[in-house]
Design an enzyme around this catalytic site. Structure first.
Site, PDB file in Angstrom:
ATOM      1  N   THR A   1     -10.112   4.000  11.246  1.00 41.57           N
ATOM      2  CA  THR A   1     -10.979   3.148  10.455  1.00 41.57           C
ATOM      3  C   THR A   1     -11.440   1.920  11.213  1.00 41.57           C
ATOM      4  O   THR A   1     -12.308   1.198  10.737  1.00 41.57           O
ATOM      5  CB  THR A   1     -10.278   2.697   9.161  1.00 41.57           C
ATOM      6  N   GLY A   2     -10.906   1.679  12.425  1.00 43.35           N
ATOM      7  CA  GLY A   2     -11.302   0.465  13.140  1.00 43.35           C
ATOM      8  C   GLY A   2     -10.955  -0.721  12.269  1.00 43.35           C
ATOM      9  O   GLY A   2      -9.824  -1.165  12.249  1.00 43.35           O
ATOM     10  N   THR A   3     -11.941  -1.221  11.541  1.00 43.55           N
ATOM     11  CA  THR A   3     -11.662  -1.939  10.306  1.00 43.55           C
ATOM     12  C   THR A   3     -11.501  -3.435  10.360  1.00 43.55           C
ATOM     13  O   THR A   3     -10.913  -3.985  11.272  1.00 43.55           O
ATOM     14  CB  THR A   3     -10.408  -1.365   9.622  1.00 43.55           C
ATOM     15  N   THR A   4     -11.969  -4.052   9.284  1.00 40.82           N
ATOM     16  CA  THR A   4     -11.537  -5.388   8.895  1.00 40.82           C
ATOM     17  C   THR A   4     -11.173  -5.325   7.423  1.00 40.82           C
ATOM     18  O   THR A   4     -11.974  -4.870   6.605  1.00 40.82           O
ATOM     19  CB  THR A   4     -12.649  -6.426   9.097  1.00 40.82           C
TER      20      THR A   4
END
Length: 243
Positions: free
Chosen positions: A48-51
């Protein structure tokens, strides 16, 4: 709290491990092949990589995430829901391996239902955070870093839980590859006494800051509001009108 090791629900995973380890029995040891699996998959695994952001208010909690999934340097999806209801008044954000996160969420939902059916009472957020930490410590969900947000009879709670299973209760927290950008916004904008609507604005600003700088974050925002009345999750393809 019941340790999640009961064979009626959990079953045995001998075929996965070649030993007596069990994803629902973190106190019995870790998966023997977890590190090898991570090395073999490398950039082939969807992540998701994500923040992700979590903020506590007096009325409840706000969880927000971006909507991008990546595979190496490629954007593999632009429409990922990274916050899910796992309890009638609790939700979990995900950062890390998509497959592991999906399995974790399914397992948590089932264990919450089983716990409450057997005991005839709601699972507290402290108990739920311990359950999440135990699952992650088992090594069977490599690598996931969630934020747990929920409301119980003692009030709203936000927990930051790392991939090794440690649990920290926070007023606000961030995870994911864009966390350094989001954290700067939270440090500046968070204050005691925020309303739900104000917290949504701060969370949106934090996610927006991250997606403008972090290549692994982007493509919209998921916002979950958790109160004593339940979990409300909304998906937005852009940030217009949210700040």
């Amino acid at each position: 709290m019941r340790t999640p090791t009961h064979d009626e629900f959990s079953g045995r995973l001998d075929s996965l491990n070649g030993d007596r380890s069990n994803v629902f029995g973190p106190e019995l040891g870790e998966f023997s092949n977890a590190d090898r699996r991570a090395d073999e998959l490398g950039d082939k695994e969807t992540k998701t990589g994500t923040t992700t952001v979590g903020i506590k208010t007096e009325e409840g909690v706000v969880l927000a995430t971006d909507m991008r999934a990546s595979m190496g340097y490629m954007v593999s999806s632009k429409d990922v829901q990274k916050v899910e209801e796992i309890h009638p008044t609790g939700a979990l954000t995900i950062a890390g391996s998509v497959s592991a996160a999906q399995s974790l969420i399914s397992s948590l939902r089932a264990e919450v239902r089983l716990y409450e059916a057997r005991r005839g009472e709601d699972m507290s957020m402290q108990a739920l955070s311990t359950l999440v930490g135990n699952f992650l410590r088992s090594g069977g969900f490599y690598v996931v870093q969630p934020i747990l947000g929920g409301v119980d009879e003692t009030g709203p709670h936000i927990y930051s839980i790392d991939p090794a299973g440690s649990i920290l209760e926070e007023e606000y927290t961030v995870t994911g590859s864009g966390s350094q950008y989001a954290l700067g916004v939270l440090e500046q904008e968070f204050e005691d006494g925020l309303s739900i609507e104000e917290a949504k604005g701060v969370a949106t600003k934090a996610i927006r800051s991250a997606v403008e700088r972090d290549l692994a974050s982007g493509n919209g925002i998921n916002i979950a509001v958790v109160t004593e009345d339940g979990v409300d999750i909304q998906r937005h393809q852009n940030f217009e009108g949210l700040e």
